[in-house]
Design a protein around this motif. Structure first.
Motif, PDB file in Angstrom:
ATOM      1  N   ALA A   1       0.834  -1.211   0.000  1.00 60.65           N
ATOM      2  CA  ALA A   1       0.000   0.000   0.000  1.00 60.65           C
ATOM      3  C   ALA A   1       0.864   1.254   0.000  1.00 60.65           C
ATOM      4  N   GLU A   2       1.946   1.226   0.769  1.00 57.30           N
ATOM      5  CA  GLU A   2       2.863   2.374   0.835  1.00 57.30           C
ATOM      6  C   GLU A   2       3.530   2.624  -0.519  1.00 57.30           C
ATOM      7  N   VAL A   3       4.031   1.580  -1.128  1.00 56.70           N
ATOM      8  CA  VAL A   3       4.705   1.712  -2.422  1.00 56.70           C
ATOM      9  C   VAL A   3       3.706   2.106  -3.502  1.00 56.70           C
ATOM     10  N   ARG A   4       2.536   1.494  -3.486  1.00 58.61           N
ATOM     11  CA  ARG A   4       1.508   1.826  -4.477  1.00 58.61           C
ATOM     12  C   ARG A   4       1.111   3.299  -4.365  1.00 58.61           C
ATOM     13  N   ALA A   5       0.935   3.777  -3.145  1.00 60.87           N
ATOM     14  CA  ALA A   5       0.568   5.189  -2.950  1.00 60.87           C
ATOM     15  C   ALA A   5       1.663   6.107  -3.487  1.00 60.87           C
ATOM     16  N   GLY A   6       2.922   5.762  -3.225  1.00 61.47           N
ATOM     17  CA  GLY A   6       4.032   6.573  -3.732  1.00 61.47           C
ATOM     18  C   GLY A   6       4.089   6.564  -5.254  1.00 61.47           C
ATOM     19  N   ARG A   7       3.900   5.412  -5.844  1.00 57.56           N
ATOM     20  CA  ARG A   7       3.933   5.306  -7.310  1.00 57.56           C
ATOM     21  C   ARG A   7       2.739   6.028  -7.934  1.00 57.56           C
ATOM     22  N   THR A   8       1.589   5.928  -7.290  1.00 54.63           N
ATOM     23  CA  THR A   8       0.404   6.621  -7.793  1.00 54.63           C
ATOM     24  C   THR A   8       0.608   8.126  -7.754  1.00 54.63           C
ATOM     25  N   GLU A   9       1.158   8.617  -6.664  1.00 59.20           N
ATOM     26  CA  GLU A   9       1.427  10.063  -6.556  1.00 59.20           C
ATOM     27  C   GLU A   9       2.466  10.491  -7.588  1.00 59.20           C
ATOM     28  N   LEU A  10       3.487   9.713  -7.797  1.00 61.53           N
ATOM     29  CA  LEU A  10       4.489  10.028  -8.814  1.00 61.53           C
ATOM     30  C   LEU A  10       3.836  10.102 -10.188  1.00 61.53           C
ATOM     31  N   THR A  11       3.019   9.119 -10.512  1.00 58.39           N
ATOM     32  CA  THR A  11       2.329   9.110 -11.798  1.00 58.39           C
ATOM     33  C   THR A  11       1.433  10.340 -11.927  1.00 58.39           C
ATOM     34  N   ARG A  12       0.740  10.666 -10.856  1.00 61.68           N
ATOM     35  CA  ARG A  12      -0.125  11.846 -10.857  1.00 61.68           C
ATOM     36  C   ARG A  12       0.688  13.100 -11.173  1.00 61.68           C
ATOM     37  N   ARG A  13       1.848  13.230 -10.550  1.00 61.90           N
ATOM     38  CA  ARG A  13       2.705  14.403 -10.800  1.00 61.90           C
ATOM     39  C   ARG A  13       3.213  14.434 -12.239  1.00 61.90           C
ATOM     40  N   LEU A  14       3.549  13.272 -12.782  1.00 65.66           N
ATOM     41  CA  LEU A  14       4.106  13.217 -14.134  1.00 65.66           C
ATOM     42  C   LEU A  14       3.104  13.621 -15.205  1.00 65.66           C
ATOM     43  N   VAL A  15       1.819  13.366 -14.970  1.00 63.60           N
ATOM     44  CA  VAL A  15       0.805  13.711 -15.975  1.00 63.60           C
ATOM     45  C   VAL A  15      -0.077  14.875 -15.515  1.00 63.60           C
ATOM     46  N   ASP A  16       0.381  15.586 -14.532  1.00 61.63           N
ATOM     47  CA  ASP A  16      -0.398  16.665 -13.916  1.00 61.63           C
ATOM     48  C   ASP A  16      -0.956  17.671 -14.925  1.00 61.63           C
ATOM     49  N   GLY A  17      -0.165  18.054 -15.928  1.00 66.90           N
ATOM     50  CA  GLY A  17      -0.618  19.052 -16.884  1.00 66.90           C
ATOM     51  C   GLY A  17      -1.412  18.484 -18.052  1.00 66.90           C
ATOM     52  N   TRP A  18      -1.623  17.183 -18.070  1.00 64.79           N
ATOM     53  CA  TRP A  18      -2.353  16.547 -19.176  1.00 64.79           C
ATOM     54  C   TRP A  18      -3.857  16.656 -18.930  1.00 64.79           C
ATOM     55  N   PRO A  19      -4.620  16.875 -19.980  1.00 62.23           N
ATOM     56  CA  PRO A  19      -6.082  16.829 -19.816  1.00 62.23           C
ATOM     57  C   PRO A  19      -6.508  15.420 -19.378  1.00 62.23           C
ATOM     58  N   PRO A  20      -7.571  15.334 -18.571  1.00 62.49           N
ATOM     59  CA  PRO A  20      -8.021  14.012 -18.090  1.00 62.49           C
ATOM     60  C   PRO A  20      -8.274  13.005 -19.211  1.00 62.49           C
ATOM     61  N   GLU A  21      -8.810  13.454 -20.348  1.00 64.12           N
ATOM     62  CA  GLU A  21      -9.085  12.506 -21.435  1.00 64.12           C
ATOM     63  C   GLU A  21      -7.786  11.953 -22.018  1.00 64.12           C
ATOM     64  N   GLU A  22      -6.709  12.740 -22.033  1.00 64.59           N
ATOM     65  CA  GLU A  22      -5.413  12.235 -22.501  1.00 64.59           C
ATOM     66  C   GLU A  22      -4.831  11.248 -21.502  1.00 64.59           C
ATOM     67  N   GLN A  23      -5.010  11.503 -20.214  1.00 67.88           N
ATOM     68  CA  GLN A  23      -4.544  10.568 -19.197  1.00 67.88           C
ATOM     69  C   GLN A  23      -5.249   9.222 -19.361  1.00 67.88           C
ATOM     70  N   ARG A  24      -6.560   9.248 -19.545  1.00 74.74           N
ATOM     71  CA  ARG A  24      -7.322   8.005 -19.722  1.00 74.74           C
ATOM     72  C   ARG A  24      -6.916   7.303 -21.016  1.00 74.74           C
ATOM     73  N   ALA A  25      -6.722   8.079 -22.081  1.00 78.39           N
ATOM     74  CA  ALA A  25      -6.324   7.484 -23.369  1.00 78.39           C
ATOM     75  C   ALA A  25      -4.951   6.832 -23.256  1.00 78.39           C
ATOM     76  N   PHE A  26      -4.006   7.505 -22.596  1.00 84.08           N
ATOM     77  CA  PHE A  26      -2.666   6.946 -22.422  1.00 84.08           C
ATOM     78  C   PHE A  26      -2.742   5.640 -21.631  1.00 84.08           C
ATOM     79  N   CYS A  27      -3.527   5.633 -20.573  1.00 87.62           N
ATOM     80  CA  CYS A  27      -3.677   4.420 -19.757  1.00 87.62           C
ATOM     81  C   CYS A  27      -4.276   3.290 -20.592  1.00 87.62           C
TER      82      CYS A  27
END
Length: 162
Positions: free
Chosen positions: A113-139
């Protein structure tokens, strides 16, 4: 007579040439980012094993190997330090008292849970400026690409690794 390998890259194909380069760059940069941002470290193999145990519940080595698409001996090697660290435990198989299964321990669940939370936050920061639809499309596209790799690997293993 000279023949061209059917797997030889087509250097005139700029999309696939660029895609393979971007994938190589992606792999390198993911390791760099993960190692330098203070996110709780857990090697990829350990992370994937803990994730799989969380999803499957207690499982034997063969089931884990099948789920991860690796050899049973690979799982055995990778799980040993997780057992030593108390992240994974051995539990009796209720269907066969002679057999054991591997299970995520409470310590392992917390670490995951600790590692997942850290990785999720990192991913969030990396795509922070992307529109939500681009984030979903990339995923969605990355998931599709990973599925294609899984099918390709399974096909090669089914064909004797040819």
């Amino acid at each position: 007579m000279t023949t061209t390998s059917p797997q030889a890259p087509d250097l005139t194909d700029p999309v696939h040439t660029q895609l393979q380069y971007q994938l190589a760059l992606f792999a390198r940069r993911m390791e760099q980012v993960r190692g330098s941002d203070g996110v709780a470290a857990l090697v990829r193999a350990a992370y994937l094993l803990l994730e799989r145990l969380e999803r499957l519940g207690p499982a034997n080595v063969k089931a884990l190997a099948d789920a991860l698409g690796v050899d049973s001996s690979t799982v055995t090697r990778q799980v040993a330090p997780l057992v030593a660290a108390g992240l994974v435990g051995r539990v009796q198989d209720p269907a066969d008292r002679r057999a054991v299964r591997l299970a995520l321990t409470p310590l392992g669940a917390g670490r995951l849970a600790e590692v997942r939370a850290g990785r999720t936050e990192l991913t969030r920061r990396l795509v922070d400026g992307w529109p939500p639809e681009e984030q979903r499309a990339f995923c969605a596209l990355l998931a599709r690409f990973n599925h294609s790799m899984e099918e390709y690997t399974a096909g090669r293993q089914g064909a004797g690794g040819a």
